[in-house]
Design a protein around this motif. Structure first.
Motif, PDB file in Angstrom:
ATOM      1  N   ILE A 144       0.839  -1.201   0.000  1.00  8.54           N
ATOM      2  CA  ILE A 144       0.000   0.000   0.000  1.00  8.54           C
ATOM      3  C   ILE A 144       0.872   1.248   0.000  1.00  8.54           C
ATOM      4  CG2 ILE A 144      -1.670   1.288   1.397  1.00  8.54           C
ATOM      5  CD1 ILE A 144      -2.434  -1.563   2.568  1.00  8.54           C
ATOM      6  N   LYS A 145       0.519   2.204  -0.855  1.00  3.57           N
ATOM      7  CA  LYS A 145       1.274   3.464  -0.883  1.00  3.57           C
ATOM      8  C   LYS A 145       0.443   4.551  -0.205  1.00  3.57           C
ATOM      9  CE  LYS A 145       4.236   2.344  -4.789  1.00  3.57           C
ATOM     10  NZ  LYS A 145       4.662   2.601  -6.168  1.00  3.57           N
ATOM     11  N   GLY A 146       0.805   4.844   1.027  1.00  2.00           N
ATOM     12  CA  GLY A 146       0.090   5.853   1.800  1.00  2.00           C
ATOM     13  C   GLY A 146       0.583   5.783   3.232  1.00  2.00           C
ATOM     14  N   LEU A 271       4.892   9.170  -0.201  1.00  2.00           N
ATOM     15  CA  LEU A 271       5.126  10.606  -0.412  1.00  2.00           C
ATOM     16  C   LEU A 271       5.267  10.969  -1.881  1.00  2.00           C
ATOM     17  CD1 LEU A 271       7.579  11.176   2.589  1.00  2.00           C
ATOM     18  CD2 LEU A 271       5.133  11.716   2.498  1.00  2.00           C
ATOM     19  N   LYS A 272       5.712  10.023  -2.689  1.00  2.00           N
ATOM     20  CA  LYS A 272       5.877  10.346  -4.117  1.00  2.00           C
ATOM     21  C   LYS A 272       4.523  10.670  -4.763  1.00  2.00           C
ATOM     22  CE  LYS A 272       4.046   6.549  -6.004  1.00  2.00           C
ATOM     23  NZ  LYS A 272       2.950   6.520  -6.983  1.00  2.00           N
ATOM     24  N   ASN A 273       3.446  10.211  -4.160  1.00  2.00           N
ATOM     25  CA  ASN A 273       2.128  10.522  -4.740  1.00  2.00           C
ATOM     26  C   ASN A 273       1.804  12.010  -4.630  1.00  2.00           C
ATOM     27  OD1 ASN A 273       1.386   7.964  -5.682  1.00  2.00           O
ATOM     28  ND2 ASN A 273       0.702   7.320  -3.653  1.00  2.00           N
ATOM     29  N   ALA A 328      13.382   6.350  -8.326  1.00  2.00           N
ATOM     30  CA  ALA A 328      12.821   5.735  -9.534  1.00  2.00           C
ATOM     31  C   ALA A 328      11.293   5.835  -9.531  1.00  2.00           C
ATOM     32  CB  ALA A 328      13.256   4.272  -9.628  1.00  2.00           C
ATOM     33  N   ASP A 329      10.701   5.685  -8.360  1.00  2.00           N
ATOM     34  CA  ASP A 329       9.235   5.791  -8.302  1.00  2.00           C
ATOM     35  C   ASP A 329       8.773   7.230  -8.526  1.00  2.00           C
ATOM     36  OD1 ASP A 329       6.650   4.930  -8.174  1.00  2.00           O
ATOM     37  OD2 ASP A 329       6.622   4.532  -6.016  1.00  2.00           O
ATOM     38  N   ILE A 330       9.582   8.188  -8.070  1.00  2.00           N
ATOM     39  CA  ILE A 330       9.240   9.592  -8.356  1.00  2.00           C
ATOM     40  C   ILE A 330       9.216   9.791  -9.873  1.00  2.00           C
ATOM     41  CG2 ILE A 330      10.165  11.946  -8.334  1.00  2.00           C
ATOM     42  CD1 ILE A 330      10.015  11.911  -5.544  1.00  2.00           C
ATOM     43  N   GLY A 337       1.973   8.088 -14.052  1.00  2.00           N
ATOM     44  CA  GLY A 337       1.087   7.626 -12.977  1.00  2.00           C
ATOM     45  C   GLY A 337      -0.280   8.292 -13.032  1.00  2.00           C
ATOM     46  N   ARG A 338      -1.213   7.711 -12.299  1.00  2.00           N
ATOM     47  CA  ARG A 338      -2.593   8.224 -12.307  1.00  2.00           C
ATOM     48  C   ARG A 338      -2.684   9.585 -11.623  1.00  2.00           C
ATOM     49  NH1 ARG A 338      -4.865   2.822  -9.607  1.00  2.00           N
ATOM     50  NH2 ARG A 338      -3.151   3.440  -8.256  1.00  2.00           N
ATOM     51  N   ASN A 339      -1.920   9.745 -10.516  1.00  2.00           N
ATOM     52  CA  ASN A 339      -1.942  11.044  -9.822  1.00  2.00           C
ATOM     53  C   ASN A 339      -1.453  12.146 -10.748  1.00  2.00           C
ATOM     54  OD1 ASN A 339      -2.629  10.597  -6.806  1.00  2.00           O
ATOM     55  ND2 ASN A 339      -1.216   8.928  -7.300  1.00  2.00           N
ATOM     56  N   PHE A 340      -0.359  11.869 -11.446  1.00  2.23           N
ATOM     57  CA  PHE A 340       0.190  12.848 -12.387  1.00  2.23           C
ATOM     58  C   PHE A 340      -0.825  13.146 -13.493  1.00  2.23           C
ATOM     59  CE2 PHE A 340       2.186  13.273 -16.576  1.00  2.23           C
ATOM     60  CZ  PHE A 340       2.781  14.514 -16.426  1.00  2.23           C
TER      61      PHE A 340
END
Ligand SMILES: NC(=O)C1=CN([C@@H]2O[C@H](COP(=O)(O)OP(=O)(O)OC[C@H]3O[C@@H](n4cnc5c(N)ncnc54)[C@H](O)[C@@H]3O)[C@@H](O)[C@H]2O)C=CC1
Ligand SMILES: O=C(CO)COP(=O)(O)O
Length: 420
Positions: A144-146, A271-273, A328-330, A337-340
């Motif tokens: 999970i990313k959060g 945090l990258k989100n 790399a995830d940034i 990504g979907r957020n972007f």
């Protein structure tokens, strides 16, 4: 082939969650259990938040002559019948050893490895439903990313899951757009797992800052919870050391690097989100790659600062700069990504990002918007909003207090020295 295992029991693996990434990770582990029958049982139970779904006319499964195809069906029945998650991961064939299950308690029954993979806003309630239903010696991995922010502070999901279920929980995170991984396009990921000493017949990698003992103390610097006593994994099972955990996730197209830095891996993913939203905002203004790179540079500095300031005793700054779960995830999240993508569309169209999420994602969920609010609430309580200008700017843009055009002014003057 003869089974040379000295262990009489095998690990039963389940996946809690079945969205875009949940289903992709279920595919990865279903392929791997088939390759390691000496370590793992063959079926993967995958918990599905049940809903009715009508196969769209664009799907290869759509048959206008069949009532089944034109009427809403239970998603679990569609997944088990078609071996495809037609809603959240369309056009990807799933291994037949994935079993979609609408009941979370029976999904985890008897499982020794639980993989948590669902949008972060839902995990608290799911874990509440799982209390007392999980094997005492089970181990978890959170994809999970959060982060979980409450009046107790800022907690990693690996930790809140671990505490609630009284199990050890590690984390998996990386530059992993789900659709690309599902198509078996090469990527790397980072798995953080600090095997409880009694699970591991092998030492953790040299240089590990944490040794190999279980650590259930709070990863938040200023709070520490009482140490919960973990149940030992019975000797009948293969050990859950780095080698065996890696064999559950590593594929030729999905390369796993193991670490013990659960905090760094979890925070990189969370945090990258927020950073990806900022990248979408500036791209939506048509400002180009230089602006996006500036956002990424500041974003990675704020990630490192956040990790060291609030999780310092357990978090390594290098995790953010050296591993897939960090820089790399940034890069990948700020590219596709979907957020972007949703943030960019919101700016271009002058619409609220929630409206774009609803219109574009077919039920998939953005994690950056709620994370920006949650992280801001935590920074406010700590009185350090000003020390994280990019995270704070994203929050204020979402709140309508600032505009995307204000980002350069809001982050100006925050050089590396300012962020130290
Ligand atoms: N999709 C991606 O490319 C990647 C996602 N992640 C992370 O993985 C985690 C899971 O993301 P996805 O699998 O992509 O989810 P998703 O964005 O596809 O979300 C949809 C999922 O949420 C479920 N859901 C909807 N309402 C619910 C409710 N009330 N209770 C419980 N579940 C509900 C749906 O059934 C579906 O399984 C997130 O933290 C995300 O940041 C990590 C790497 C890549
Ligand atoms: O985490 C991801 C890629 O690593 C996916 O990011 P999004 O949720 O913004 O699509």
């Amino acid at each position: 082939m003869a089974n040379l295992s000295i262990h009489s029991k095998k690990h039963k693996v389940c996946v809690v969650g079945s969205g875009n990434w949940g289903t992709t990770i279920a595919k990865v582990v279903a392929e791997n259990v088939a390759e390691h029958p000496d370590i793992f049982e063959q079926d993967i139970q995958m918990w599905v938040y049940e809903e009715e779904y009508t196969i769209p006319s664009s799907s290869k499964h759509h048959d206008p002559g069949s009532a089944l195809s034109t009427k809403p069906q239970k998603l679990t029945q569609l997944i088990n019948g078609l071996h495809e998650n037609v809603k959240y991961l369309p056009d990807i064939a799933l291994p037949k050893n994935i079993i979609a299950n609408p009941d979370v308690a029976s999904t985890v029954e008897g499982a020794t490895i639980l993989i948590f993979n669902l949008p972060h806003q839902f995990i608290g309630r799911i874990c509440d439903n799982l209390v007392g239903k999980v094997l005492p010696y089970a181990r978890g991995i959170s994809c999970i990313k959060g982060v979980s922010v409450s009046d107790q502070g800022c907690e990693l999901f690996s930790e809140s899951i671990g505490k609630k279920l009284n199990i050890y929980c590690g984390a998996l995170s990386g530059a992993n757009i789900a659709n690309e991984v599902a198509l078996e396009k090469w990527s790397e990921t980072t798995v953080a797992y600090e095997p409880p000493a009694m699970d591991s017949k092998q030492p953790t990698p040299e240089g590990s800052p944490h040794g190999s003992t279980a650590n259930l103390t709070s990863l938040n610097n200023e709070k520490s919870s009482p140490k919960a006593k973990l149940a030992a994994l019975p000797a009948e099972y293969p050990p859950l050391n780095h080698k065996n955990i890696r064999s559950l996730f590593h594929r030729p197209y999905f390369h796993v690097r193991m670490t013990t830095d659960v905090a760094g891996v979890s925070l990189g993913g969370a945090l990258k989100n927020i950073v990806a939203l900022a990248a979408g905002f500036v791209d939506g203004l048509g400002w180009g790659d230089n602006a996006k790179s500036a956002v990424m540079r500041i974003g990675i500095l704020e990630e490192v600062k956040f990790g060291l300031q609030f999780f310092g005793h357990s978090c390594r700054g290098e995790t953010f700069t050296e591993e897939s779960c960090g820089v790399a995830d940034i890069i990948t999240s700020c590219s596709g990504g979907r957020n972007f993508r949703c943030a960019k569309m919101a700016v271009k169209e002058g619409k609220a990002i929630g409206e774009i999420e609803e219109r574009e994602l077919n039920g998939q969920k953005l994690q950056g918007t709620s994370t920006a609010y949650e992280v801001n609430a935590f920074l406010k309580v700590k009185g350090v909003e000003g020390e994280f200008p990019l995270f704070t700017a994203v929050y204020n843009i979402l709140e309508g207090n600032n505009r995307p055009e204000d980002i350069p002014r809001l982050v100006e003057g925050h050089s590396r020295a300012d962020l130290d």
